[in-house]
Design a protein around this motif. Structure first.
Motif, PDB file in Angstrom:
ATOM      1  N   PRO A 194       0.660  -1.370   0.556  1.00 61.32           N
ATOM      2  CA  PRO A 194       0.162  -0.363  -0.008  1.00 61.32           C
ATOM      3  C   PRO A 194       0.837   1.259  -0.076  1.00 61.32           C
ATOM      4  O   PRO A 194       1.443   1.248   0.859  1.00 61.32           O
ATOM      5  CB  PRO A 194      -0.613  -0.374   1.382  1.00 61.32           C
ATOM      6  N   VAL A 195       0.225   2.267  -0.833  1.00 63.91           N
ATOM      7  CA  VAL A 195       0.925   3.690  -0.846  1.00 63.91           C
ATOM      8  C   VAL A 195      -0.311   4.725   0.190  1.00 63.91           C
ATOM      9  O   VAL A 195      -1.077   5.175  -0.666  1.00 63.91           O
ATOM     10  CB  VAL A 195       1.148   4.180  -2.015  1.00 63.91           C
ATOM     11  N   TYR A 196       0.012   5.428   0.984  1.00 62.57           N
ATOM     12  CA  TYR A 196      -0.516   6.356   1.771  1.00 62.57           C
ATOM     13  C   TYR A 196       0.754   7.406   1.826  1.00 62.57           C
ATOM     14  O   TYR A 196       1.731   7.489   2.675  1.00 62.57           O
ATOM     15  CB  TYR A 196      -1.392   6.121   2.611  1.00 62.57           C
ATOM     16  N   GLU A 221      -0.577  17.196  -2.600  1.00 63.98           N
ATOM     17  CA  GLU A 221      -0.837  16.404  -3.385  1.00 63.98           C
ATOM     18  C   GLU A 221      -1.419  15.425  -2.521  1.00 63.98           C
ATOM     19  O   GLU A 221      -0.370  14.407  -1.508  1.00 63.98           O
ATOM     20  CB  GLU A 221      -0.088  15.796  -4.333  1.00 63.98           C
ATOM     21  N   GLY A 222      -2.370  14.351  -2.598  1.00 66.32           N
ATOM     22  CA  GLY A 222      -1.966  13.206  -2.415  1.00 66.32           C
ATOM     23  C   GLY A 222      -2.175  12.058  -2.289  1.00 66.32           C
ATOM     24  O   GLY A 222      -3.421  11.759  -3.506  1.00 66.32           O
ATOM     25  N   LEU A 223      -2.224  10.765  -2.301  1.00 71.71           N
ATOM     26  CA  LEU A 223      -1.997   9.266  -2.928  1.00 71.71           C
ATOM     27  C   LEU A 223      -3.001   8.545  -2.136  1.00 71.71           C
ATOM     28  O   LEU A 223      -2.193   8.243  -1.073  1.00 71.71           O
ATOM     29  CB  LEU A 223      -1.107   9.203  -3.922  1.00 71.71           C
ATOM     30  N   ALA A 224      -2.614   7.347  -2.668  1.00 73.45           N
ATOM     31  CA  ALA A 224      -3.680   6.641  -1.217  1.00 73.45           C
ATOM     32  C   ALA A 224      -3.980   4.715  -2.868  1.00 73.45           C
ATOM     33  O   ALA A 224      -4.936   5.336  -3.376  1.00 73.45           O
ATOM     34  CB  ALA A 224      -4.882   6.553  -0.394  1.00 73.45           C
ATOM     35  N   VAL A 225      -3.236   3.972  -2.600  1.00 77.17           N
ATOM     36  CA  VAL A 225      -3.617   3.048  -3.739  1.00 77.17           C
ATOM     37  C   VAL A 225      -2.848   1.711  -2.588  1.00 77.17           C
ATOM     38  O   VAL A 225      -2.122   1.676  -1.871  1.00 77.17           O
ATOM     39  CB  VAL A 225      -2.203   2.687  -4.494  1.00 77.17           C
ATOM     40  N   ASP A 226      -4.630   0.525  -2.567  1.00 70.82           N
ATOM     41  CA  ASP A 226      -4.225  -0.259  -1.274  1.00 70.82           C
ATOM     42  C   ASP A 226      -5.192  -1.307  -1.961  1.00 70.82           C
ATOM     43  O   ASP A 226      -6.141  -0.512  -3.203  1.00 70.82           O
ATOM     44  CB  ASP A 226      -4.410   0.145  -0.082  1.00 70.82           C
ATOM     45  N   GLU A 227      -5.302  -3.055  -2.086  1.00 69.01           N
ATOM     46  CA  GLU A 227      -6.979  -3.525  -2.215  1.00 69.01           C
ATOM     47  C   GLU A 227      -7.358  -2.862  -1.516  1.00 69.01           C
ATOM     48  O   GLU A 227      -8.014  -2.397  -0.177  1.00 69.01           O
ATOM     49  CB  GLU A 227      -6.270  -4.607  -1.475  1.00 69.01           C
ATOM     50  N   GLY A 228      -9.188  -2.909  -2.335  1.00 68.07           N
ATOM     51  CA  GLY A 228     -10.232  -2.657  -1.914  1.00 68.07           C
ATOM     52  C   GLY A 228     -10.718  -1.369  -1.957  1.00 68.07           C
ATOM     53  O   GLY A 228     -11.517  -0.787  -1.363  1.00 68.07           O
ATOM     54  N   GLY A 293      -9.948  19.110  -6.330  1.00 69.89           N
ATOM     55  CA  GLY A 293      -9.683  18.048  -7.738  1.00 69.89           C
ATOM     56  C   GLY A 293      -9.600  17.256  -7.036  1.00 69.89           C
ATOM     57  O   GLY A 293      -8.125  17.114  -6.480  1.00 69.89           O
ATOM     58  N   CYS A 294     -10.199  15.809  -7.468  1.00 74.06           N
ATOM     59  CA  CYS A 294      -9.819  14.448  -7.263  1.00 74.06           C
ATOM     60  C   CYS A 294     -10.386  13.228  -8.015  1.00 74.06           C
ATOM     61  O   CYS A 294     -11.165  13.593  -9.049  1.00 74.06           O
ATOM     62  CB  CYS A 294     -10.678  14.571  -5.020  1.00 74.06           C
ATOM     63  N   GLY A 295     -10.327  12.735  -7.168  1.00 75.37           N
ATOM     64  CA  GLY A 295     -11.044  10.686  -7.931  1.00 75.37           C
ATOM     65  C   GLY A 295      -9.849   9.381  -7.629  1.00 75.37           C
ATOM     66  O   GLY A 295      -9.032   9.364  -6.748  1.00 75.37           O
ATOM     67  N   MET A 296     -10.803   8.941  -8.595  1.00 74.03           N
ATOM     68  CA  MET A 296     -10.157   7.045  -8.573  1.00 74.03           C
ATOM     69  C   MET A 296      -8.911   7.400  -9.291  1.00 74.03           C
ATOM     70  O   MET A 296      -9.171   7.711 -10.613  1.00 74.03           O
ATOM     71  CB  MET A 296     -11.007   5.936  -8.623  1.00 74.03           C
ATOM     72  N   VAL A 297      -7.217   6.797  -9.084  1.00 72.97           N
ATOM     73  CA  VAL A 297      -6.284   6.649  -9.812  1.00 72.97           C
ATOM     74  C   VAL A 297      -6.629   6.169 -11.167  1.00 72.97           C
ATOM     75  O   VAL A 297      -7.216   4.628 -10.992  1.00 72.97           O
ATOM     76  CB  VAL A 297      -5.405   6.183  -8.439  1.00 72.97           C
ATOM     77  N   HIS A 298      -6.506   6.781 -12.048  1.00 72.04           N
ATOM     78  CA  HIS A 298      -6.714   6.112 -13.529  1.00 72.04           C
ATOM     79  C   HIS A 298      -5.856   4.635 -13.597  1.00 72.04           C
ATOM     80  O   HIS A 298      -4.876   4.399 -13.357  1.00 72.04           O
ATOM     81  CB  HIS A 298      -5.931   6.703 -14.701  1.00 72.04           C
ATOM     82  N   PRO A 299      -6.441   3.395 -14.146  1.00 74.97           N
ATOM     83  CA  PRO A 299      -6.065   2.425 -14.438  1.00 74.97           C
ATOM     84  C   PRO A 299      -4.957   2.289 -15.029  1.00 74.97           C
ATOM     85  O   PRO A 299      -3.365   1.645 -15.152  1.00 74.97           O
ATOM     86  CB  PRO A 299      -6.867   1.246 -14.725  1.00 74.97           C
ATOM     87  N   ASN A 300      -4.890   2.830 -16.166  1.00 72.76           N
ATOM     88  CA  ASN A 300      -3.098   3.276 -16.705  1.00 72.76           C
ATOM     89  C   ASN A 300      -2.366   4.204 -16.079  1.00 72.76           C
ATOM     90  O   ASN A 300      -1.110   4.083 -16.438  1.00 72.76           O
ATOM     91  CB  ASN A 300      -3.905   4.130 -17.854  1.00 72.76           C
ATOM     92  N   TYR A 307       1.679  -1.597 -10.904  1.00 71.50           N
ATOM     93  CA  TYR A 307       1.247  -1.872 -10.320  1.00 71.50           C
ATOM     94  C   TYR A 307      -1.007  -2.667 -11.550  1.00 71.50           C
ATOM     95  O   TYR A 307      -0.228  -2.258 -12.386  1.00 71.50           O
ATOM     96  CB  TYR A 307      -0.314  -0.969  -9.876  1.00 71.50           C
ATOM     97  N   ASP A 308      -0.957  -3.980 -10.519  1.00 72.88           N
ATOM     98  CA  ASP A 308      -2.339  -4.129 -11.267  1.00 72.88           C
ATOM     99  C   ASP A 308      -3.201  -3.594 -11.079  1.00 72.88           C
ATOM    100  O   ASP A 308      -4.096  -3.808 -10.179  1.00 72.88           O
ATOM    101  CB  ASP A 308      -1.970  -5.732 -11.055  1.00 72.88           C
ATOM    102  N   PRO A 309      -3.829  -3.216 -12.020  1.00 74.61           N
ATOM    103  CA  PRO A 309      -5.342  -2.773 -11.514  1.00 74.61           C
ATOM    104  C   PRO A 309      -6.189  -3.335 -11.125  1.00 74.61           C
ATOM    105  O   PRO A 309      -7.593  -3.080 -10.796  1.00 74.61           O
ATOM    106  CB  PRO A 309      -5.256  -1.100 -12.901  1.00 74.61           C
ATOM    107  N   GLU A 310      -6.589  -4.530 -12.067  1.00 78.99           N
ATOM    108  CA  GLU A 310      -6.912  -5.681 -11.509  1.00 78.99           C
ATOM    109  C   GLU A 310      -7.175  -5.462  -9.783  1.00 78.99           C
ATOM    110  O   GLU A 310      -8.538  -6.278  -8.855  1.00 78.99           O
ATOM    111  CB  GLU A 310      -6.962  -7.080 -11.843  1.00 78.99           C
ATOM    112  N   ARG A 311      -5.763  -5.923  -9.441  1.00 82.31           N
ATOM    113  CA  ARG A 311      -6.048  -6.028  -8.107  1.00 82.31           C
ATOM    114  C   ARG A 311      -6.152  -4.986  -6.594  1.00 82.31           C
ATOM    115  O   ARG A 311      -6.617  -4.981  -5.832  1.00 82.31           O
ATOM    116  CB  ARG A 311      -4.517  -6.699  -8.180  1.00 82.31           C
ATOM    117  N   TYR A 312      -5.435  -3.848  -7.621  1.00 78.71           N
ATOM    118  CA  TYR A 312      -5.100  -2.437  -6.910  1.00 78.71           C
ATOM    119  C   TYR A 312      -6.199  -1.487  -7.168  1.00 78.71           C
ATOM    120  O   TYR A 312      -6.438  -1.049  -8.682  1.00 78.71           O
ATOM    121  CB  TYR A 312      -4.003  -1.976  -6.510  1.00 78.71           C
ATOM    122  N   THR A 313      -6.632  -0.723  -6.266  1.00 80.14           N
ATOM    123  CA  THR A 313      -7.752   1.157  -6.734  1.00 80.14           C
ATOM    124  C   THR A 313      -6.732   1.590  -6.074  1.00 80.14           C
ATOM    125  O   THR A 313      -5.656   1.235  -4.850  1.00 80.14           O
ATOM    126  CB  THR A 313      -8.535   0.662  -6.704  1.00 80.14           C
ATOM    127  N   GLY A 314      -6.814   2.665  -6.219  1.00 79.22           N
ATOM    128  CA  GLY A 314      -6.613   4.469  -4.972  1.00 79.22           C
ATOM    129  C   GLY A 314      -7.471   5.069  -5.264  1.00 79.22           C
ATOM    130  O   GLY A 314      -8.155   5.098  -6.823  1.00 79.22           O
TER     131      GLY A 314
END
Length: 353
Positions: A194-196, A221-228, A293-300, A307-314
């Motif tokens: 995970p990344v926070y 800037e803020g970023l959070a990437v983890d499972e679920g 401005g904000c949003g869910m990290v783009h899979p690209n 990172y595997d976008p099928e496993r991780y979201t952020g």
């Protein structure tokens, strides 16, 4: 020059010299008197030069008297110089004299810059949530600033109208970063999830300075990437942030928006903390203030760092520090932050200390 004239000249030189030394009131005047009395063009020096023309007996008499005159003049010179040096030192001490009975002059206290105050508060909010602070270079490459963030080649932000490209031979990809979003890529490249992280820093744009624009400003800037991770996590995080910064009664709402590096994207607004939603000049009568401005990290973007976008979201978010500070303190003109006007900065003395 006969012996009698020479002796008379020496006596006159002694009298004039003693008078000149006594008349001198400064060390500079004393030095000038010394040159006049004992210098190469003085009467005493003239007698010295004429000694060779005198008979032997007269030369001894006049020479002895010349030495006596010189010794007396030099003794008077030394004594007068000592007096003047003591007087000069006494005058200096008098000028520098300190009256210890006077009350002390309390130095004007300094204070943090309003941008520093708000940045520290923002960072404190997120570090208490478990985020860590990351920093990166001001000079970025096209990859980190644009390509890795899913910004297409034909995006307007890539033009010289918006971006400051650097003229470095052999490196056309170098530029001054336009946003701290580049730190998303660098942070994810350095570690697996995970990344926070939270990334405050300066950014640069091709803007003309006015009340709301500057070629140099600050973002967080803020970023959070983890499972679920879901969009509700993003909203909950930003709601907690808004309440911590603007008060527990603060509400938030999100409107759809577009940013290339997030999908879906949104604009976060907070309820006006001045009028509590009733409408005022700060919120332009709407009861809401645009914040970030904000949003869910783009899979690209996730794929670009491995990172595997099928496993991780952020999720990611970014805010202009100047805008938040202007809203927080009711500052009407962004240029006030950079003009160094003490009258403006004094308003924040003791704030955030």
């Amino acid at each position: 020059m006969d012996p009698r004239e020479a002796l008379r000249t020496l006596d006159e030189a002694l009298a004039r010299g003693l008078e000149a030394f006594a008349r001198a009131t400064t060390l500079e005047e004393l030095e000038a008197a010394q040159v006049e009395v004992l210098g190469r063009r003085s009467p005493w020096a003239g007698v010295q030069r004429s000694l060779g023309a005198l008979p032997a007996e007269d030369r001894r008499v006049v020479g002895r008297r010349a030495n006596q005159v010189k010794e007396e003049l030099e003794a008077a010179l030394v004594a007068r110089r000592a007096e003047l040096e003591r007087a000069a030192e006494a005058a200096l001490l008098e000028r520098d004299r300190i009256d210890v009975t006077l009350p002390g002059r309390r130095p004007r206290p300094g204070g943090l810059h309003p941008l520093t105050i708000v940045e520290q508060e923002i960072v404190d909010v997120f570090t208490r949530m478990g985020y860590r602070v990351v920093e990166g270079p001001l000079v970025e490459t096209d990859w980190y600033n644009f390509t890795a963030l899913n910004i297409p080649p034909d995006h307007p932000a890539r033009t010289e109208k918006d971006t400051i490209f650097l003229d470095v031979p052999g490196h056309p990809e170098l530029l001054l970063r336009t946003e701290t979003s580049a730190m998303q890529i660098r942070a994810m490249e350095r570690q697996p999830p995970p990344v926070y992280v939270i990334a405050p820093g300066r950014v640069f744009r091709q803007d003309t300075p006015d009340a709301t624009h500057s070629p140099v400003f600050h973002q967080v800037e803020g970023l959070a990437v983890d499972e679920g991770i879901s969009f509700s996590d993003l909203k909950g995080t930003l709601l907690a942030f808004a309440k911590a910064l603007f008060g527990e009664e603060t509400r938030v709402r999100m409107n759809p928006d577009y940013f290339p590096f997030v999908e879906p994207g949104a604009e976060l607004e907070v309820s006006c903390f001045l009028c509590r939603g009733a409408g005022c000049r700060t919120c332009k009568g709407t009861g809401w203030i645009e914040m970030l401005g904000c949003g869910m990290v783009h899979p690209n973007v996730l794929r670009n760092v491995g990172y595997d976008p099928e496993r991780y979201t952020g999720f990611a978010f970014g805010m202009g520090l100047e805008r938040v500070t202007m809203v927080r303190y009711g500052i009407p003109d962004l240029r006030l932050f950079y003009e160094g006007d003490v009258r403006f900065l004094e308003r924040f003395t003791g704030v955030g200390a």
